[in-house]
Design a protein around this motif. Structure first.
Motif, mmCIF file in Angstrom:
data_model
loop_
_atom_site.group_PDB
_atom_site.id
_atom_site.type_symbol
_atom_site.label_atom_id
_atom_site.label_comp_id
_atom_site.label_asym_id
_atom_site.label_seq_id
_atom_site.Cartn_x
_atom_site.Cartn_y
_atom_site.Cartn_z
ATOM 1 N N ASP A 345 49.510 45.289 25.038
ATOM 2 C CA ASP A 345 49.017 44.898 26.364
ATOM 3 C C ASP A 345 48.520 43.457 26.406
ATOM 4 O O ASP A 345 47.990 43.024 27.435
ATOM 5 N N TRP A 346 48.654 42.706 25.280
ATOM 6 C CA TRP A 346 48.015 41.388 25.229
ATOM 7 C C TRP A 346 48.471 40.511 26.384
ATOM 8 O O TRP A 346 47.690 39.748 26.951
ATOM 9 N N TRP A 347 49.717 40.622 26.773
ATOM 10 C CA TRP A 347 50.236 39.752 27.811
ATOM 11 C C TRP A 347 49.629 40.103 29.182
ATOM 12 O O TRP A 347 49.263 39.217 29.954
ATOM 13 N N ARG A 348 49.497 41.418 29.419
ATOM 14 C CA ARG A 348 48.871 41.845 30.681
ATOM 15 C C ARG A 348 47.422 41.364 30.747
ATOM 16 O O ARG A 348 46.926 40.962 31.799
ATOM 17 N N VAL A 349 46.741 41.423 29.584
ATOM 18 C CA VAL A 349 45.350 40.960 29.554
ATOM 19 C C VAL A 349 45.301 39.461 29.840
ATOM 20 O O VAL A 349 44.486 38.994 30.648
ATOM 21 N N ALA A 350 46.181 38.701 29.188
ATOM 22 C CA ALA A 350 46.202 37.248 29.407
ATOM 23 C C ALA A 350 46.434 36.937 30.882
ATOM 24 O O ALA A 350 45.790 36.057 31.458
ATOM 25 N N MET A 351 47.339 37.696 31.512
ATOM 26 C CA MET A 351 47.666 37.459 32.915
ATOM 27 C C MET A 351 46.513 37.840 33.843
ATOM 28 O O MET A 351 46.521 37.498 35.020
ATOM 29 N N ARG A 352 45.529 38.607 33.332
ATOM 30 C CA ARG A 352 44.348 38.910 34.135
ATOM 31 C C ARG A 352 43.247 37.908 33.852
ATOM 32 O O ARG A 352 42.437 37.603 34.720
ATOM 33 N N GLU A 353 43.181 37.421 32.597
ATOM 34 C CA GLU A 353 42.080 36.542 32.221
ATOM 35 C C GLU A 353 42.229 35.158 32.838
ATOM 36 O O GLU A 353 41.231 34.502 33.120
ATOM 37 N N VAL A 354 43.475 34.708 33.049
ATOM 38 C CA VAL A 354 43.648 33.367 33.614
ATOM 39 C C VAL A 354 43.082 33.297 35.046
ATOM 40 O O VAL A 354 42.232 32.453 35.318
ATOM 41 N N PRO A 355 43.480 34.193 35.963
ATOM 42 C CA PRO A 355 42.864 34.114 37.289
ATOM 43 C C PRO A 355 41.362 34.386 37.272
ATOM 44 O O PRO A 355 40.596 33.728 37.998
ATOM 45 N N THR A 356 40.913 35.336 36.413
ATOM 46 C CA THR A 356 39.474 35.603 36.331
ATOM 47 C C THR A 356 38.741 34.348 35.856
ATOM 48 O O THR A 356 37.725 33.956 36.434
ATOM 49 N N GLY A 357 39.275 33.721 34.794
ATOM 50 C CA GLY A 357 38.668 32.501 34.276
ATOM 51 C C GLY A 357 38.653 31.398 35.320
ATOM 52 O O GLY A 357 37.662 30.668 35.457
ATOM 53 N N LEU A 358 39.736 31.272 36.088
ATOM 54 C CA LEU A 358 39.788 30.260 37.148
ATOM 55 C C LEU A 358 38.682 30.503 38.177
ATOM 56 O O LEU A 358 37.960 29.571 38.551
ATOM 57 N N ALA A 359 38.548 31.754 38.601
ATOM 58 C CA ALA A 359 37.529 32.068 39.612
ATOM 59 C C ALA A 359 36.130 31.801 39.071
ATOM 60 O O ALA A 359 35.295 31.178 39.735
ATOM 61 N N ARG B 269 42.205 48.852 34.611
ATOM 62 C CA ARG B 269 42.081 49.437 35.946
ATOM 63 C C ARG B 269 41.015 48.757 36.789
ATOM 64 O O ARG B 269 40.845 49.099 37.954
ATOM 65 N N LEU B 270 40.310 47.800 36.191
ATOM 66 C CA LEU B 270 39.292 47.070 36.955
ATOM 67 C C LEU B 270 39.985 46.181 37.986
ATOM 68 O O LEU B 270 40.881 45.419 37.637
ATOM 69 N N GLY B 271 39.555 46.272 39.249
ATOM 70 C CA GLY B 271 40.095 45.371 40.252
ATOM 71 C C GLY B 271 39.586 43.958 40.020
ATOM 72 O O GLY B 271 38.614 43.743 39.294
ATOM 73 N N PHE B 272 40.249 42.960 40.645
ATOM 74 C CA PHE B 272 39.857 41.562 40.454
ATOM 75 C C PHE B 272 38.407 41.344 40.902
ATOM 76 O O PHE B 272 37.624 40.682 40.223
ATOM 77 N N GLY B 273 38.056 41.945 42.037
ATOM 78 C CA GLY B 273 36.700 41.798 42.569
ATOM 79 C C GLY B 273 35.665 42.415 41.645
ATOM 80 O O GLY B 273 34.628 41.804 41.361
ATOM 81 N N GLN B 274 35.969 43.621 41.117
ATOM 82 C CA GLN B 274 35.035 44.287 40.203
ATOM 83 C C GLN B 274 34.856 43.478 38.928
ATOM 84 O O GLN B 274 33.756 43.322 38.415
ATOM 85 N N MET B 275 35.996 42.970 38.429
ATOM 86 C CA MET B 275 35.965 42.169 37.211
ATOM 87 C C MET B 275 35.055 40.955 37.407
ATOM 88 O O MET B 275 34.223 40.632 36.559
ATOM 89 N N LEU B 276 35.234 40.294 38.557
ATOM 90 C CA LEU B 276 34.463 39.090 38.842
ATOM 91 C C LEU B 276 32.973 39.405 38.971
ATOM 92 O O LEU B 276 32.124 38.700 38.420
ATOM 93 N N ARG B 277 32.680 40.504 39.690
ATOM 94 C CA ARG B 277 31.279 40.872 39.884
ATOM 95 C C ARG B 277 30.602 41.170 38.558
ATOM 96 O O ARG B 277 29.453 40.792 38.340
ATOM 97 N N SER B 278 31.334 41.879 37.666
ATOM 98 C CA SER B 278 30.702 42.278 36.409
ATOM 99 C C SER B 278 30.453 41.087 35.500
ATOM 100 O O SER B 278 29.660 41.167 34.572
#
Lengths: 456, 456
Positions: A345-359, B269-278
């Protein structure tokens, strides 16, 4: 697990401890506080059953040394009477020569069992299991089963799970619980009472983490350990799983704090030398890593001299990278440990961390710019005529560092797992060190772009 | 705990999931992946027993919402059939109005039980316990006991621990295990078989951490929860303790990484908003704290301008303080959690951390001085004519900061516990932030002393 009923600790009343009536957990604590020779002498004078109870407790300190200090006949009896898994745990603490000395007086059969248990890797189901289980042929009736259980009850780690074996091959066919067994009629076949489901099993190599996951998932009290031909080698019981979870929690907490994992003595009993050894190693490794920050700073010395105002925000920038990195690392280590995320799942995680990190980076960047603008406007501090460009540098620097920190922090546990290390060895300090140096490089690179022609 | 035997997951074979034969843990995963409305409809069509099994699993996501989405008669039946502790857990996820709506159709007795369970604080033994236990008067015989157990077996969370009550006052007198019970003769009194020991008990207010400690210490399968008059209010079973340990491990790991503790959904399964809030909350708090480092730097700006060489070592100094602090914090948090150290031991801990910090500080200080001297002598970098004094400043600064970090890091968990917070909320980033600002002050103060008259 000798019995599930145990007494409360006696009220601490004076110094006339009656070692016979004291609860075993308290007796263990009492012995732990005695000098080794005195503790061994006390143990030698206890009834065999009582001494065995003491050695059966994982809380007993110096158990290997104490066993060696007892007369050979006594230590042999204790090794036989003890639960086999715990006996192996005690022997594991000693070197091969000492193991051989202690096993020599034993009959071939128990000695062979212990040698086999000793051969399984640390933290595996094989090292946690005991061979003291209840098994019956699939042809048994309820009455036969109950009679057998009554006979062997005292010598089995648990009788709540009963393993039904093929009478010819001795392969595991079904598992039945005692609670279900006692609801049957005496002449009923146990197989007819057992649920028509494949039992959950593990192999001797299964990691304790996976064993714990199975117990949590299936609400087990015991799980059979089988080989490739489905022969039952032993069982892992829930009390050993709880002990393993506590131990693992300690190791992970220590590792995450940048300590040697295996600090297994209580804090107040650690000697000064042990304390130093468990801490100095990692602290020095991290320190040597952090020395690269000095090299990075030296590299940008010309910029530092021209724009001293940039140095003011170095601690802020570095810590933000470290914090976002250790957040991401803790999240992923835990998700890997719980099996929510797998290596692939590393790639899926990376694809979530980039937008999260940006925000997250935008949020911190705006806060940083706001702080500089506010201080400038309120006249608290003067960042010079190019203060707006300095603020922009800090804001963009924060954005870049938080993105980099989140991505690095989240990928590190995957990389460690891929390389065969425990992902939990990615400690917060380790992540921070990794991110600090690159954080400086990002910050100064942004500064060179934004401030070229003005300050730099 | 319905049974300790559970099947392996079926081989993933096409899309014709047979929901009737699927193991419940897999059925739960299947439902978790469905949209809420579809999952509710699927549940409504399962047999009641099967739907109850699903709601009994803590891994079921959106359990509160799903229960509300079912027809009222069905949700009422499920609440009655479910184990009481888990039913209360599901209700706890809903607001008071929704709880009242769901409890309204129930008979007064089960509704009252659930309301009482709901009234216990989170993470207490009361919130973990179930009321479905086996109790008998102390006057019962083995035959009577076994007959009773056979009758109630299907509706009890465990039958492996049986609670013997005073026939008049219904106060708890003894506990007996099923394994011991079945070794008795039919006409024997159960009291004669029970061990003559006070049973281990907890109160509804006992924290889950203490409950787990008791299970580990005494190898329990269940512990009775009693009130002041020793009436048994319920029992906590080992499977709930394991679930609580896993949840607590996650909360502590998250908190230690500087995250909201209650990130209870699987990472993917964490949504983007939940991830950001946490993550954003703590990151911002830490960022605001770290802003003080900029203020500290501004305060020493005059020194910075005169001795730019000092800035080169700021990251190294700061990170060493943070690392030694988070080491000490992890060590103490864990020792507190395991009960190895108590609040009143803070002074003994402080008296150990000072010499340990001094020794660690000397080690890092010598490394730091060595690094500067080596680079200077090898001509890799020129720290100026006063390089020896700069090296001394760095060395003494490291010594001071490591001592301060170790002491602060070790005392913080005590302070938090004293103030009524969970000591585990002292995260590594939190400690680092605390130590960073003071670290800068220590470093510049040392510089002012050592370099006065030369560089400053």
């Amino acid at each position: 697990m000798h019995d599930l009923i145990t007494p409360a600790a006696p009220a601490p009343g004076g110094d006339t401890h009656s070692l016979a009536t004291l609860h075993v957990a308290d007796l263990v604590e009492y012995l732990n506080d005695l000098p080794e020779a005195v503790a061994a002498e006390t143990l030698a004078q206890l009834p065999l059953e009582r001494a065995t109870e003491v050695f059966d407790r994982p809380e007993l300190n110096r158990s290997g040394e104490l066993l060696q200090a007892l007369p050979a006949a006594l230590s042999a009896s204790i090794l036989i009477e003890m639960s086999a898994d715990r006996a192996a745990d005690v022997l594991r603490l000693l070197d091969r020569a000492a193991q051989a000395r202690l096993l020599a007086p034993l009959e071939p059969e128990p000695a062979g069992t212990l040698r086999r248990l000793l051969s399984y890797p640390e933290h595996s189901a094989g090292s946690l299991m005991t061979t003291e289980l209840v098994s019956l042929p699939t042809t048994a009736t309820v009455a036969e089963a109950l009679r057998h259980i009554r006979e062997v009850e005292r010598t089995r780690e648990t009788v709540y799970a009963i393993y039904l074996l093929d009478p010819r091959t001795r392969a595991l066919v079904r598992t039945i619980s005692l609670r279900r067994l006692i609801t049957g009629e005496p002449e009923q076949k146990v197989m007819d009472l057992a649920l028509a489901r494949e039992p959950v099993t593990v192999t001797p190599e299964t990691d304790r983490r996976e064993v714990a996951r199975l117990f949590a998932r299936h609400d087990l009290l015991a799980v059979p350990v089988v080989d490739a031909r489905r022969q039952v080698l032993g069982i892992v019981t829930v009390d050993d799983v709880i002990d393993a979870m506590v131990e693992q929690g300690t190791e992970e907490a220590h590792r995450f704090g940048g300590l040697e994992a295996a600090v297994d003595k209580p804090y107040l009993r650690l000697g000064f030398g042990q304390m130093l050894r468990s801490r100095a190693g990692w602290l020095c490794v991290l320190f040597l890593g952090e020395m690269l920050t000095a090299s990075a700073m030296q590299h940008f010395e010309a910029q530092l001299e021209k724009a001293i105002v940039l140095t003011l925000f170095i601690p802020l920038i570095m810590s933000s990278g470290g914090n976002s990195g250790s957040q991401a690392t803790s999240l992923i280590i835990r998700a890997l440990a719980l099996g929510q995320v797998r290596l692939r799942d590393w790639w899926r995680v990376a694809m979530r961390e980039v937008p999260t990190g940006l925000a997250l980076g935008v949020i911190l960047g705006v806060l940083g710019i706001g702080r500089i603008a506010l201080w400038q406007q309120l006249g608290i501090y003067d960042y010079g005529e190019h203060w707006a460009l300095v603020a922009l540098t800090v804001g963009l620097g924060l954005l870049g560092i938080v993105v980099f920190g989140s991505l690095t922090g989240s990928m590190l546990p995957f990389a460690l797992q891929r390389l065969g290390f425990d992902p939990a060895s990615a400690s917060a300090p380790f992540v921070a060190t990794l991110v600090d140096v690159t954080g400086l490089v990002i910050y100064f690179s942004v500064a060179l772009m934004v401030l070229r022609g003005t300050l730099l």
